[in-house]
Design an enzyme around this catalytic site. Structure first.
Site, mmCIF file in Angstrom:
data_model
loop_
_atom_site.group_PDB
_atom_site.id
_atom_site.type_symbol
_atom_site.label_atom_id
_atom_site.label_comp_id
_atom_site.label_asym_id
_atom_site.label_seq_id
_atom_site.Cartn_x
_atom_site.Cartn_y
_atom_site.Cartn_z
ATOM 1 N N LYS A 93 1.168 -1.133 0.398
ATOM 2 C CA LYS A 93 -0.266 -0.005 0.216
ATOM 3 C C LYS A 93 0.721 1.330 -0.146
ATOM 4 O O LYS A 93 2.236 0.830 0.786
ATOM 5 C CB LYS A 93 -0.781 -0.191 1.769
ATOM 6 C CG LYS A 93 -2.277 0.580 1.645
ATOM 7 C CD LYS A 93 -2.922 0.384 0.540
ATOM 8 C CE LYS A 93 -4.277 0.687 0.386
ATOM 9 N NZ LYS A 93 -5.564 0.360 0.103
ATOM 10 N N GLY A 195 -18.958 7.967 0.225
ATOM 11 C CA GLY A 195 -18.087 8.276 -1.045
ATOM 12 C C GLY A 195 -18.210 6.906 -1.761
ATOM 13 O O GLY A 195 -19.601 6.730 -2.627
#
Ligand code: NAD
Length: 371
Positions: A93, A195
């Site tokens: 990540k 979102g």
């Protein structure tokens, strides 16, 4: 220029190495570029199963320490996610420190792509909070090691609809396990975060006639949802005490903690956010003891990873990615049933399955680079 005290620097680097050791990371790259304003950290957690594929998050972290902690936890979660989902991928990540609404630029993204490229394919990036598939296009100008490109460039586009579908499948499996039926009709569900994923999830839940409450910290996000769907709006901080069937965290991590869990009056937690449990062991156990079924985040939010993985393999098809994501239903049911039968937390059951696969891969010594 302010030069840092060597003792302070030494303490900081020791903290980083200790954190890496604690969570068993392979590599962490700190990226800095004055001209573009880039400050980023890339964490490669584990490449036993394949290259470490995981999105880049852009967020205005309060400190470097907070960003580091986030990227270390997120990358480890990606290892579990890929392993439990049966994908040949490792876990990684990246985080970019900054406000995506103000600090993002082509310059910064292309420079970030160069850092990704330096890792030679060991880390493949994609989008996460604060990033879009358009941003992946800029990163692609600096490196081929990016997935989640826009559809017009032959990519898989926005992964959020696939993630939302997987969360929906996981939620239905958790409902089946908890209420005896996987129908979400009339179930009172709170979706935290409107979102990309939250909005697609709401659309799926509306189709099934669930009773939906939403929260967000931005008014424009709430408006986007209420303009298209008949949903109720809850207060972003004070909804935890609400009587509800399912709480779906679809914002940021850490919302299941000492302060919130005692307030929860729901039977199921099933959402998209990564790292929902602030302390994995303590809080997964606490949820279990309170009779709240927790659908592990890395298990049910794997749809986006499945989607970018299909792009990475070539010949991308959205239908095939959706079909593969549908299996999250069976996998979730299997894990929840196993946990109940063994008297263990659902998190422990999911991690056990992932760890068994990681051990096997480590013995096979699969190279991260397929070429
Ligand atoms: P997003 O940035 O599009 O949406 C997040 C939303 O949460 C934003 O609208 C933001 O305003 C809101 N938010 C932030 N803090 C909040 C709070 N305290 N209370 C209420 N709302 C808050 O991100 P997304 O792509 O929808 O992802 C949501 C979560 O799911 C993230 O944790 C992400 O890591 C995870 N996830 C996303 C994907 C994907 O495909 N996008 C895949 C796997 C996991």
């Amino acid at each position: 220029m302010a030069i840092k005290d060597p003792i302070e620097l030494e303490t900081t680097s020791r903290d980083v190495l200790q954190s890496m050791e604690m969570m068993d990371h392979e590599e962490v790259l700190f990226c800095h570029d004055k001209a573009s304003g880039l400050r980023a950290i890339i964490a490669v957690h584990n490449t036993a199963l394949g290259p470490a594929l995981g999105g880049t998050r852009m967020w205005p972290y309060a400190s470097e320490q907070e960003a580091l902690w986030d990227v270390l936890r997120l990358s480890r979660g990606m290892t579990y996610k890929a392993a439990v989902s049966g994908l040949n991928l490792g876990g990684g990540k990246a985080v970019i420190i900054g406000d995506s609404r103000r600090h993002k630029s082509e310059h910064l993204l292309r420079r970030f792509g160069q850092f990704v490229n330096d890792l030679g394919g060991k880390y493949i990036t994609a989008e996460d909070v604060g990033m879009t598939s358009r941003d992946m296009e800029y990163i692609r100008m600096s490196t081929p090691h990016v997935s989640g490109l826009p559809a017009h460039l032959g990519g898989s586009g926005n992964p959020s609809p696939v993630t939302a579908f997987g969360v929906y499948m996981g939620m239905k499996a958790a409902a089946k396990h908890t209420f005896g039926s996987d129908s979400l009709e009339n179930k009172k569900i709170l979706v935290q975060g409107c979102g990309s994923v939250g909005q697609h999830l709401v659309a799926l839940l509306v189709k099934e006639n669930a009773r939906i409450w939403v929260t967000d910290i931005f008014e424009d996000k709430i408006k986007e949802v209420t303009a298209t769907h008949n949903v109720h709006v809850a207060d972003a901080d004070n909804f935890y005490d609400m009587e509800m069937d399912i709480y779906s965290p679809c914002a940021l991590g850490g919302t299941l903690n000492d302060a919130t869990i005692p307030r929860l009056r729901c039977r199921v937690v099933a959402g998209a956010a990564n790292n929902q449990l602030l302390d994995e062991d303590v809080h997964s156990r606490e949820l279990m003891e309170r009779g709240i079924v927790y659908a592990p985040d890395f298990l049910i939010n794997a749809g986006g990873l499945i989607n970018v993985y299909s792009e990475y393999l070539g010949n991308y098809s959205r239908e095939a990615a959706m079909e593969q994501t549908r299996h999250i239903y069976d996998l979730t049911l299997e894990i929840l049933q196993k946990a109940a039968a063994n008297g263990q937390t659902t998190l422990a059951a999911a991690k056990q399955k992932a760890e068994a696969r990681l051990r096997m891969a480590a013995q096979l010594k699969i190279p991260f680079n397929r070429d």
